[in-house]
Design an enzyme around this catalytic site. Structure first.
Site, mmCIF file in Angstrom:
data_model
loop_
_atom_site.group_PDB
_atom_site.id
_atom_site.type_symbol
_atom_site.label_atom_id
_atom_site.label_comp_id
_atom_site.label_asym_id
_atom_site.label_seq_id
_atom_site.Cartn_x
_atom_site.Cartn_y
_atom_site.Cartn_z
ATOM 1 C CE1 TYR A 147 -3.099 3.012 0.721
ATOM 2 C CE2 TYR A 147 -3.394 2.381 2.767
ATOM 3 C CZ TYR A 147 -3.600 3.105 1.827
ATOM 4 O OH TYR A 147 -4.491 4.309 2.220
ATOM 5 C CE LYS A 166 -6.140 1.782 -0.844
ATOM 6 N NZ LYS A 166 -6.639 1.883 0.666
#
Length: 295
Positions: A134, A162
């Site tokens: 992320y 992400k």
């Protein structure tokens, strides 16, 4: 490897009198699945994972897994700025039955690219569990660049990313270095879902899905089918609602919005404070214009 794609919700963590409201969380999870959400992502930024205790994170993940029962993927937030703590978080997510773990880049201590590489490879070697990295430099003060992501992907240390930089150039660079389907590319910005998917993205981990899950699902489906005219119409229609979700620090506005729907309380954990009356008014007005039914 689980199919990490589609419309996933960065689900809020309902709280009541300072404690996690597991009943409301279960009800929210069931509603998300009924509305077509493909994946539930508990204990992320929107889920206030950074201010939950390890025991609370376990409670939240367990509750979501129990409700999902294989009907939606569960990608559990498990990151930390200490590698040994991230390893324990991923081990816990694995033991609790999640399908994958979402591991944010280490915040505050600003590791070098080599440090980031060693962080994620250490997690993989210790857990052998699917990890979605992320990258959210606006929160962490470190930006994991395409070269490091590609290096991790080629080492098998991550199964997805992400990406919350809102940069389409970044997404193209990732596809260029790694390949279109070698890992899952998931947008971390509701504002840019359409162009992100057009640039090879597989889906989104969404804030706005907490209050408009069907609309986000429809947008993602249209974009993935190549119906970009319809997808853009939906993206534009959602634009104001997206903006007000960040009128103050997230997840304050989205928790207020969930409360306006009557689905859970707006309570946040300090140091996050309730949104102001002025911001709440903006959230309410945007929800009404979008056509959401308030409680």
């Amino acid at each position: 490897m689980p199919r990490l794609e589609g419309s996933m919700v960065a689900i809020v963590t309902p709280m009541k009198d300072g404690a996690v409201d597991l009943r409301a969380l279960r009800e929210l999870t069931e509603w998300q699945i009924a509305e077509g959400t493909d994946g539930i992502v508990p204990c992320g930024t929107t889920g206030e994972g950074a201010t939950l205790t390890a025991a609370e994170r376990a409670e939240v993940i367990r509750a979501v897994v129990e409700v999902a029962r294989g009907r939606a993927l569960v990608v559990a937030g498990a990151g930390s700025n200490a590698t040994h703590e991230a390893i324990e978080g991923v081990k816990a997510a694995k033991a609790l039955g999640a399908d994958a773990a979402l591991v944010v880049t280490p915040y505050y201590n600003k590791p070098t690219p080599e440090g980031l590489y060693r962080h994620y490879t250490a997690i993989w070697e210790a857990t052998r569990f699917p990890v979605v990295a992320y990258n959210v430099p606006g929160r962490t003060a470190v930006d994991m660049g395409p070269d490091t992501v590609a290096r991790l992907a080629k080492a098998g240390a991550i199964v997805g990313i992400k990406e919350a930089t809102a940069s389409m150039d970044r997404q193209v660079q990732l596809v260029e270095r790694i390949g279109k389907d070698a890992i899952a590319y998931l947008s971390g910005d509701d504002f840019t879902v359409v162009p992100y998917i057009a640039c090879g993205g597989h889906g989104v981990i969404s804030v706005i899905s907490n209050i408009a899950p069907r609309a986000m699902k429809d947008l993602v489906v249209a974009a993935r089918l190549g119906d970009f005219a319809r997808a853009l119409d939906l993206q534009v229609r959602m634009a104001e609602l997206n903006r007000v979700m960040f009128v103050e620090t997230s997840p304050g506005p989205v928790k207020a919005a969930v409360a306006l729907l009557g689905r859970a309380g707006p309570e946040l954990r300090l140091p996050l404070a309730p949104v102001s009356e002025a911001s709440l008014s903006k959230v309410r007005e945007a929800m009404t214009r979008f056509g959401l039914k308030l409680a």
